[in-house]
Design an enzyme around this catalytic site. Structure first.
Site, PDB file in Angstrom:
ATOM      1  CB  CYS A  56      49.980 -76.014  36.640  1.00  0.00           C
ATOM      2  SG  CYS A  56      50.386 -74.235  36.709  1.00  0.00           S
ATOM      3  CG  ASP A 109      38.469 -84.674  -6.707  1.00  0.00           C
ATOM      4  OD1 ASP A 109      37.904 -84.347  -7.813  1.00  0.00           O
ATOM      5  OD2 ASP A 109      38.090 -85.634  -5.978  1.00  0.00           O
ATOM      6  CG  ASP A 120      35.808 -88.184  -6.382  1.00  0.00           C
ATOM      7  OD1 ASP A 120      34.871 -87.416  -8.007  1.00  0.00           O
ATOM      8  OD2 ASP A 120      37.085 -88.493  -7.008  1.00  0.00           O
ATOM      9  CB  CYS A 126      53.950 -73.980  32.709  1.00  0.00           C
ATOM     10  SG  CYS A 126      53.675 -74.469  34.958  1.00  0.00           S
ATOM     11  CG  ASP A 175      40.321 -88.396  -7.178  1.00  0.00           C
ATOM     12  OD1 ASP A 175      40.750 -87.006  -6.797  1.00  0.00           O
ATOM     13  OD2 ASP A 175      39.738 -88.584  -7.865  1.00  0.00           O
TER      14      ASP A 175
END
Ligand code: ADP
Ligand code: MG
Length: 763
Positions: free
Chosen positions: A13, A655, A454, A16, A651
């Site tokens: 559960c 960038d 881009d 835990c 890309d």
């Protein structure tokens, strides 16, 4: 400091996870720990000189958990070993065994529960004269059968819950099993006392009522719920297994001039691998001989086979069509793209979404609070209830409410709500070629209202070609190209490839270059044969202060072509135009993004007119041209300060800073050279239409999580006061613990199945 992820056994559960986290944090040498209930994984950072995974496992063993410590390590492993390393197949086997065991227990309990429900219903009907009162013998028979059935159910089927209670007494650690253990044991012991000491208790309480049926039915329902939950949870994680199964088992390798079939784990760097028609590529590498078309759909999601010639990259798990070729292994074992993808999916599935924080907080305090409420309820019935209804009746109602509260308050559904949806969402993404770094990214993506793209490589194919040459010098055209190509050879920009390719195709020689320098966002400079040259856009020429009639290029830029101008310190020598094609899917993707209410902005270092032309071809709203990578970053900050949630698709190469600044950075992977680590999301195959799918997936997953959380909370918010008997004085409502058991089982099952629904949705 070492950080490792281990499979945890024995979690049942949500609370835990906080128990294990707390236990580990107390261990010397443990720096941080995160335990995820959904994936049943623990991510631990520890100092290996102070502790080790085996010692950590021993710490939690008394609490009923353990760590699965993998033995296989690092590169060059076989498929099975690799899976073992990732903790996938191995734990799947154990989980399957667990599910089978759960099923046999549930199957044995169901007939007993059915008999109990039958007796209970008969009793109720008889009380309202809707059924004949049971004959003395029949009644005696059933009422002796009940304690036997209850004993079996509680001690065999309900063993985990009793153990939960035992651990609570022994170690003071309570979880939801503890709640159910206390509840069902109380009902059982009370009933046993009534059966055993009927005569002694008769003056004080109503000895005609026992709660064996409550014990039997509640345990059966909960065990059934847990079984169904475990079965569906197996299904939530099957994306990774499917990825693992993609891996080839063997490879045909050249050894001493002979073709030898070896296990994929034995392939070494530099091995020459023979690929026959229809064969699976075993590791990553570069084609050395021959050519063929390869189906890369399993890693890129791209359905069209891709042509591979000498020098092209091939990746593991993709399938050769009809040609045959030989390639050189460059990446093996855990270095392959497939291994990276699997690792990334695993990590993402195990990561915690911010939205989970609230649920975690609540479930960690839930158990003690519920225990307190249960005892308060019993106390209230005994004190206030006795005054109104008499002791015997109040005790009976008090017990029913006590058990009901403990049973219904299980925070199980709450703990499952987020992780199950994340596991399914991330797995579904992987299948579509959308790699998601972590749950937080998936969560953020659904709030994005502005996407910055881009131009080169994102909207366009990114493979420009040289389409025009305007020579303004007394050099021959070939000489002009030679100078240009020599300089561009040093550059990584897509424009550079266009020019270098053009020169190579025409066998135009390249000269040697010295003092090369790249000028960010504008172009480059370098010295050829003692002359300093500048190559770049109009901005570069303007900065140089060289006179140039810019209207000369307007005609071309209006058609979307990009100028590359060659100049010395004093003169413009000429320019070439390069043109790139718009990707076929770009236009539809922009339309779809608009439909999702997302504004699309194109950001490029390119010429403004050229950029605007390209933008108009695909329907982009806004173009910001002539920006340097640094300006891209500033522009994103600007939008963010206006309250926009910005995703940036690029890309991932030049960038990177902008991708990092954006709320969600999206790298357009080209399938074979994926910059997986740099972005929150990687779209394999560099396909912009996947961005639309990613946004839809995020929305779908978040909606699933919110529905799950809503239902999990509602069960508890309505269930607890109802079970406590709060509405009894007003409406006469008192929830039978039997219904509490049913409701709690259903809440977990409905949450997991709701998460699984995400899998079936089309994006
Ligand atoms: P983008 O990725 O949007 O093209 P960059 O900052 O990489 O943005 O480049 C901006 C502009 O600078 C290009 O559009 C081009 O005009 C010029 N440029 C950059 N690198 C080169 C190069 N190697 N050769 C010629 N022009 C270049
Ligand atoms: Mg770029």
């Amino acid at each position: 400091m070492r950080t490792e992820t281990y499979q945890v056994k024995g979690m049942h559960c949500a609370s835990c996870s906080s128990t294990i986290e707390k236990t580990f944090k107390k261990v010397e040498g443990v720096e941080s720990v995160k335990v995820n209930y959904g994936t049943e994984k623990a991510k631990v950072s520890f100092d290996p000189s102070k502790t080790n995974p085996e010692a950590l496992s021993r710490q939690i063993e008394p609490l009923g958990y353990s760590l699965l410590v993998p033995t296989a390590r690092e590169m060059g492993m076989s498929v099975d070993e690799h899976a073992a390393h990732l903790g996938v197949n191995q734990s799947k086997k154990e989980k399957l065994a667990e599910v089978v065991d759960m099923r046999s227990k549930v199957v044995s309990a169901i007939p007993l529960a059915a008999v109990s429900i039958f007796i209970m219903s008969w009793d109720i009907l008889a009380r309202y004269n809707a059924a004949p009162v049971m004959g003395e013998v029949t009644s005696e028979f059933f009422h002796h059968l009940l304690p036997l059935m209850a004993t079996y159910t509680l001690f065999v089927v309900g063993k985990p819950y009793l153990l939960g209670f035992y651990r609570f007494l022994r170690y003071g650690k309570a979880n939801m099993d503890t709640l159910i253990g206390i509840g069902t044991l109380t009902a059982y012991l009370y009933s046993l006392a009534v059966t055993a000491f009927e005569e002694v208790l008769k003056p004080f309480i109503d000895v005609s009522v026992t709660y064996y049926d409550v014990t039997i039915i509640v345990i059966t329902f909960i065990a059934l719920g847990k079984y169904l939950e475990a079965r569906s949870k197996l299904k939530t994680g099957d994306a990774i297994e499917k990825l693992l199964n993609l891996q080839a088992k063997t490879a045909l390798v050249m050894r001493d001039g002979k073709e030898v079939e070896v296990g994929v784990g034995e392939v070494k760097h530099g091995d020459l691998i023979i690929i026959k028609p229809g064969a699976k590529i075993p590791v990553d590498g570069v084609v050395a001989e021959g050519s063929s078309f390869i189906d890369e759909s399993m890693v890129t999601g791209e359905s069209m086979p891709v042509q591979k010639k000498v020098g092209d990259t091939v990746v593991a798990a993709t399938i050769n069509t009809s040609g045959s070729f030989i390639f050189k292994a460059t990446k093996v074992g855990s270095e392959t793209l497939l291994a990276h993808i699997i690792q990334m999916v695993e990590d993402a599935q195990g990561s915690r979404a911010p939205i989970q924080a609230l649920a975690d907080k609540i479930s960690s305090v839930f158990v003690p609070i519920t225990l307190a409420i249960a005892f308060l309820t019993l106390g209230a019935w005994l004190s206030i209830g006795t005054g109104l209804l008499g002791f015997s009746q109040a005790l009976s109602y008090g017990l029913v409410s006590f058990v009901g509260v403990l049973v219904i308050a299980c925070p199980c559904a709450l703990g499952l709500a987020t992780p199950t949806a994340i596991i399914v969402g991330v797995g579904k993404g992987a299948k579509e070629g959308i790699l998601i770094k972590d749950a937080a990214t998936l969560e953020k993506l659904h709030k994005v209202d502005t996407v910055i793209v881009d131009k080169t490589g994102t909207i366009t194919i990114g493979k420009p070609t040289l389409v025009d040459i305007q020579n303004m010098s007394n050099l021959k055209s070939d000489e002009l190209i030679s100078v240009l190509a020599s300089l561009e050879k040093k550059s990584e920009h897509p424009i550079a490839h266009a020019i270098v390719n053009y020169a190579q195709e025409r066998n135009i020689n390249a000269e040697s270059v010295t003092d090369f320098e790249s000028i960010q966002g504008k172009g480059l400079k370098g010295v050829v044969n003692g002359v300093t040259y500048y190559v770049g856009n109009a901005k570069l020429i303007k900065d140089l202060g060289v006179s140039f009639d810019a209207s000369k290029i307007d005609l071309f830029t209006a058609q979307g072509k990009t100028p590359v101008i060659l100049a010395t310190q004093d003169n413009v020598l000429g320019f070439v135009m390069v043109a790139d094609e718009v990707k076929t899917e770009s236009k539809q993707a922009i339309v779809d993004l608009h439909k999702l209410g997302i504004k699309v902005v194109m950001l490029t270092g390119d010429d403004e007119k050229a950029a605007k032309h390209m933008a108009s071809l695909v329907g982009i709203d806004d173009v910001i041209a002539h920006v340097s990578p640094q300006d891209k970053l500033e522009k994103i900050k600007d939008l963010q300060s206006q309250g926009k949630v910005v995703a940036m698709a690029g890309d991932g190469v030049n960038d990177a800073p902008a991708l990092a600044q954006a709320d969600v950075g999206i790298a357009m992977g080209t399938g074979t050279d994926v910059a997986i680590e740099t972005a929150g999301i990687t779209l394999l195959g560099g396909d912009i239409s996947k961005l639309v799918k990613a946004v839809k997936l995020s929305k779908l997953t978040m909606r699933g999580i919110k529905q799950n959380l809503f239902w999990a909370f509602i069960y508890n918010i309505v269930g607890i006061p109802l079970a406590a008997g709060l509405f009894y004085p007003i409406f006469g409502w008192l929830l039978s613990p039997v219904f509490a058991g049913f409701a709690m089982a259903m809440s977990s099952v409905s949450v997991v199945s709701n998460s699984l629904r995400i899998k079936a949705k089309t994006l």
